[in-house]
Design a protein around this motif. Sequence first.
Motif, PDB file in Angstrom:
ATOM      1  N   GLY A   1       1.239  -0.899  -0.197  1.00 22.62           N
ATOM      2  CA  GLY A   1       0.020   0.202  -0.237  1.00 22.62           C
ATOM      3  C   GLY A   1       0.758   1.196  -0.021  1.00 22.62           C
ATOM      4  O   GLY A   1       0.592   2.186   0.194  1.00 22.62           O
ATOM      5  N   ALA A   2       2.481   1.476  -0.124  1.00 22.50           N
ATOM      6  CA  ALA A   2       3.320   2.780  -0.144  1.00 22.50           C
ATOM      7  C   ALA A   2       2.807   3.335  -1.447  1.00 22.50           C
ATOM      8  O   ALA A   2       2.444   4.533  -1.034  1.00 22.50           O
ATOM      9  CB  ALA A   2       4.478   2.181   0.158  1.00 22.50           C
ATOM     10  N   ILE A   3       2.404   2.566  -1.836  1.00 19.55           N
ATOM     11  CA  ILE A   3       2.400   3.559  -3.641  1.00 19.55           C
ATOM     12  C   ILE A   3       1.042   3.868  -3.828  1.00 19.55           C
ATOM     13  O   ILE A   3       0.807   5.942  -4.088  1.00 19.55           O
ATOM     14  CB  ILE A   3       2.436   2.921  -4.802  1.00 19.55           C
ATOM     15  N   ARG A   4       0.170   3.477  -3.142  1.00 19.37           N
ATOM     16  CA  ARG A   4      -1.328   4.030  -3.106  1.00 19.37           C
ATOM     17  C   ARG A   4      -1.184   5.219  -2.548  1.00 19.37           C
ATOM     18  O   ARG A   4      -2.580   6.133  -2.536  1.00 19.37           O
ATOM     19  CB  ARG A   4      -2.352   3.098  -2.354  1.00 19.37           C
ATOM     20  N   GLU A   5      -0.940   5.200  -1.046  1.00 20.34           N
ATOM     21  CA  GLU A   5      -0.534   5.914   0.415  1.00 20.34           C
ATOM     22  C   GLU A   5      -0.168   7.036  -0.799  1.00 20.34           C
ATOM     23  O   GLU A   5      -0.925   8.507  -0.053  1.00 20.34           O
ATOM     24  CB  GLU A   5      -0.285   5.508   0.821  1.00 20.34           C
ATOM     25  N   THR A   6       1.086   6.733  -0.975  1.00 23.69           N
ATOM     26  CA  THR A   6       1.436   8.476  -2.089  1.00 23.69           C
ATOM     27  C   THR A   6       0.613   8.821  -2.827  1.00 23.69           C
ATOM     28  O   THR A   6       0.839   9.943  -2.671  1.00 23.69           O
ATOM     29  CB  THR A   6       3.314   7.959  -2.626  1.00 23.69           C
ATOM     30  N   CYS A   7       0.135   8.015  -4.165  1.00 15.83           N
ATOM     31  CA  CYS A   7      -0.870   8.722  -5.035  1.00 15.83           C
ATOM     32  C   CYS A   7      -2.314   9.971  -3.989  1.00 15.83           C
ATOM     33  O   CYS A   7      -1.903  11.035  -4.455  1.00 15.83           O
ATOM     34  CB  CYS A   7      -1.138   7.361  -5.658  1.00 15.83           C
ATOM     35  N   GLU A   8      -2.660   9.072  -2.840  1.00 19.16           N
ATOM     36  CA  GLU A   8      -3.163   9.499  -2.310  1.00 19.16           C
ATOM     37  C   GLU A   8      -2.905  11.212  -1.659  1.00 19.16           C
ATOM     38  O   GLU A   8      -4.002  12.642  -1.598  1.00 19.16           O
ATOM     39  CB  GLU A   8      -3.958   8.788  -1.133  1.00 19.16           C
ATOM     40  N   LYS A   9      -1.486  10.959  -1.288  1.00 22.57           N
ATOM     41  CA  LYS A   9      -1.048  12.530  -0.614  1.00 22.57           C
ATOM     42  C   LYS A   9      -0.697  13.386  -1.302  1.00 22.57           C
ATOM     43  O   LYS A   9      -1.173  14.594  -1.737  1.00 22.57           O
ATOM     44  CB  LYS A   9       0.003  12.036  -0.365  1.00 22.57           C
ATOM     45  N   ILE A  10      -0.690  12.983  -3.057  1.00 22.42           N
ATOM     46  CA  ILE A  10      -0.410  13.892  -3.866  1.00 22.42           C
ATOM     47  C   ILE A  10      -1.760  14.596  -4.413  1.00 22.42           C
ATOM     48  O   ILE A  10      -1.389  15.767  -4.901  1.00 22.42           O
ATOM     49  CB  ILE A  10       0.655  12.755  -5.291  1.00 22.42           C
TER      50      ILE A  10
END
Length: 388
Positions: free
Chosen positions: A369-378
Amino acid sequence: MKKIAIIPLRKDSKGIPAKNKKKLLGRPLFSWVLAEAVFSELDAVYVFTDDVEIIDFITKEYHWTTKVKALLRSDENAGDTASTESAMLEFAEQIEYDFDILCLLQATSPMTTAADINAVLDKIENEKYDSALTVVNTHRFTWNTDGTPQNYDMFNRPRRQDFEGLLIENGAVYATTKEAFINSKSRLSANIGLVQMAETTLVEIDSMTDWKIVEQLLAARLKKSKKHQRIDYLVLDVDGVFTNGQVFYSADGELAKAFDMRDGMGLEILRQHQVEVVVLTSENSPLVAQRMKKLQIENTFLGVKDKYAFLQHFVKTRNTNFAALAYIGDDVNDLANICSVGWSFTPANTTEIVKHHADYLLTKASADGAIRETCEKIIAYNERYEQL
């Protein structure tokens, strides 16, 4: 005028073994000045070395530019007693003196920038000096061995702000015209111009103490130049970001990697918010290529060892800047990019050194889920930025 540079490298190093290939902030030492030379006004940059591993690395790594070339240096001119001038003369003979200006760049001065190189070239090309070099203005007081001061009156000790200081060679950039070089057989001769660089560039790497100091200075300089704007690109490493870093092998080679399906959906949603996705990995993996094709990520670049130089190239070709980039990485070869982009992220299970430099430590681990979390932050960041 044809302006070329030589970066002389020796395979052996007494102070720091294999110094030129040792990673400084995640990149081979020589690559710092080499990349700056590529983006300078030089027409060609030659790495002149007796190390065939470096020649092989350059041949494979810098295919995206026609400027960089590698030539084999003789054992005679790569020994401990050989002078830099002897290497320059051998190099000049190899290329049959095919230049108007010859620039000498030192790998042990990784703080050198393209602007510094251009300033030295300008001294010769436009200000008509025969040769030029970089110096640092230091405000240190110097002494002779007999106990007498060299550069000040000790009975009228000047304040720092009133002291002109002393100009010292920092060993970073030298340049000479062909005529002056042929006549003098020296990097400097005749009418010499000076270009001042920052005082921090006075440190040349000759010991591990120097190494640690320069690494900190480089990281600080990159971070200081960070700027924030809307994020237009998300650049991702693969192993340790898309995957948990594990690779399964069979007798035939690489067999499997595990990817998180939620990450793929996150990237799809991010693209719907007009953020382009770029994959940049040092591995040349068919499995990765297949997965990125499935995710419809057209900007997938495999087998990139010098990620920082390649990202500089990418930014230039896209007519954008590092502030428009976000980056996810997890290991030392990501450090330069992590220190440079507008926003950098790293998974919760990253290496300790990356934790010290990334802007944001994610709560999710890689492949979890690290990439998914990054996408949401961006997405959230861009929405706030656009409302300003």
